[in-house]
Scaffold this motif. Structure first.
Motif, short mmCIF file in Angstrom:
data_model
loop_
_atom_site.label_atom_id
_atom_site.label_comp_id
_atom_site.label_asym_id
_atom_site.label_seq_id
_atom_site.Cartn_x
_atom_site.Cartn_y
_atom_site.Cartn_z
N SER A 142 -33.17 7.27 -10.38
CA SER A 142 -32.87 6.62 -11.66
C SER A 142 -33.30 7.52 -12.81
O SER A 142 -34.12 8.42 -12.64
CB SER A 142 -33.61 5.29 -11.74
N PRO A 143 -32.76 7.28 -14.02
CA PRO A 143 -33.18 8.08 -15.19
C PRO A 143 -34.69 8.02 -15.41
O PRO A 143 -35.31 9.00 -15.80
CB PRO A 143 -32.42 7.43 -16.34
N GLU A 144 -35.29 6.86 -15.12
CA GLU A 144 -36.75 6.72 -15.26
C GLU A 144 -37.47 7.67 -14.31
O GLU A 144 -38.43 8.35 -14.69
CB GLU A 144 -37.15 5.27 -14.98
N VAL A 145 -37.02 7.73 -13.07
CA VAL A 145 -37.64 8.61 -12.08
C VAL A 145 -37.43 10.06 -12.46
O VAL A 145 -38.34 10.88 -12.38
CB VAL A 145 -37.10 8.32 -10.66
N ARG A 146 -36.23 10.40 -12.91
CA ARG A 146 -35.95 11.78 -13.33
C ARG A 146 -36.86 12.20 -14.47
O ARG A 146 -37.38 13.31 -14.50
CB ARG A 146 -34.49 11.92 -13.77
N ALA A 147 -37.07 11.30 -15.44
CA ALA A 147 -37.93 11.60 -16.58
C ALA A 147 -39.37 11.83 -16.13
O ALA A 147 -40.04 12.76 -16.61
CB ALA A 147 -37.87 10.47 -17.61
N ARG A 148 -39.86 11.00 -15.20
CA ARG A 148 -41.23 11.18 -14.70
C ARG A 148 -41.36 12.48 -13.94
O ARG A 148 -42.38 13.17 -14.03
CB ARG A 148 -41.63 10.00 -13.82
N MET A 149 -40.34 12.83 -13.15
CA MET A 149 -40.39 14.08 -12.39
C MET A 149 -40.42 15.27 -13.35
O MET A 149 -41.19 16.21 -13.15
CB MET A 149 -39.17 14.18 -11.47
N SER A 150 -39.62 15.20 -14.38
CA SER A 150 -39.57 16.28 -15.37
C SER A 150 -40.89 16.40 -16.12
O SER A 150 -41.41 17.50 -16.31
CB SER A 150 -38.43 16.03 -16.35
N ALA A 151 -41.43 15.27 -16.54
CA ALA A 151 -42.70 15.28 -17.29
C ALA A 151 -43.84 15.84 -16.45
O ALA A 151 -44.77 16.43 -16.99
CB ALA A 151 -43.03 13.86 -17.77
N GLY A 152 -43.75 15.69 -15.16
CA GLY A 152 -44.79 16.19 -14.28
C GLY A 152 -44.78 17.68 -14.09
O GLY A 152 -45.66 18.24 -13.44
N ARG A 153 -43.78 18.36 -14.65
CA ARG A 153 -43.66 19.81 -14.48
C ARG A 153 -43.78 20.57 -15.79
O ARG A 153 -43.54 21.77 -15.82
CB ARG A 153 -42.30 20.13 -13.87
N VAL A 154 -44.15 19.90 -16.86
CA VAL A 154 -44.16 20.53 -18.17
C VAL A 154 -45.59 20.91 -18.59
O VAL A 154 -46.53 20.15 -18.35
CB VAL A 154 -43.54 19.57 -19.22
#
Length: 143
Positions: free
Chosen positions: A104-116
């Motif tokens: 989901s977009p929510e999961v994608r956002a969390r995955m992305s935030a975890g790599r920044v």
């Protein structure tokens, strides 16, 4: 003696058959235990749902059985798709199959935030010349 896995597709609900989560398991009893343990530190929507409603109200139904893990993964994808098409508001974060299929977009956002920034495992660690060359070769091969 090695325990033979019993591959099942299960659904969680509050006794009303309004399924909220579909899962797969090769050890159903252990999986139920893991769900119960997850409410101590709820991180997933299903753990938060269990905590909100109380573990004593949570019920499990076995929806299907499989002979192999591959068949089990395919069945999970099919059950999630079927129930969503029928209007069930599932808390599953993906389309099933034990992988991030269409997160989901929510999961994608969390995955992305975890790599920044500082959360990135490489943050503050410069690459060696060898690493730069290897990365350059890899990127060139991808073109």
């Amino acid at each position: 003696m090695t325990k033979v896995p019993e591959y099942v597709i299960y659904a969680m609900h509050l006794g009303d058959q309004r399924y909220r989560y579909v899962g797969l398991s090769g050890d159903f009893r252990q999986r139920v235990y893991n769900h119960k343990a997850s409410i101590k530190k709820p991180k997933t929507p299903i753990a938060k749902w269990c905590l909100k409603h109380g573990w004593d109200l949570v019920k499990f139904d076995i929806l299907d059985r499989a002979e192999t893990i591959e068949e089990l993964r395919d069945l999970e994808v099919a059950w999630i798709a079927k129930l969503r098409a029928e209007g069930f508001e599932l808390l599953n974060l993906t389309d099933g199959g034990e992988g991030l299929l269409n997160p989901s977009p929510e999961v994608r956002a969390r995955m992305s935030a975890g790599r920044v920034g500082e959360k990135n495992h490489r943050h503050g660690k410069p690459m060696t010349d060898l690493q730069r060359k290897a990365l350059a070769l890899y990127n060139e091969a991808r073109k």
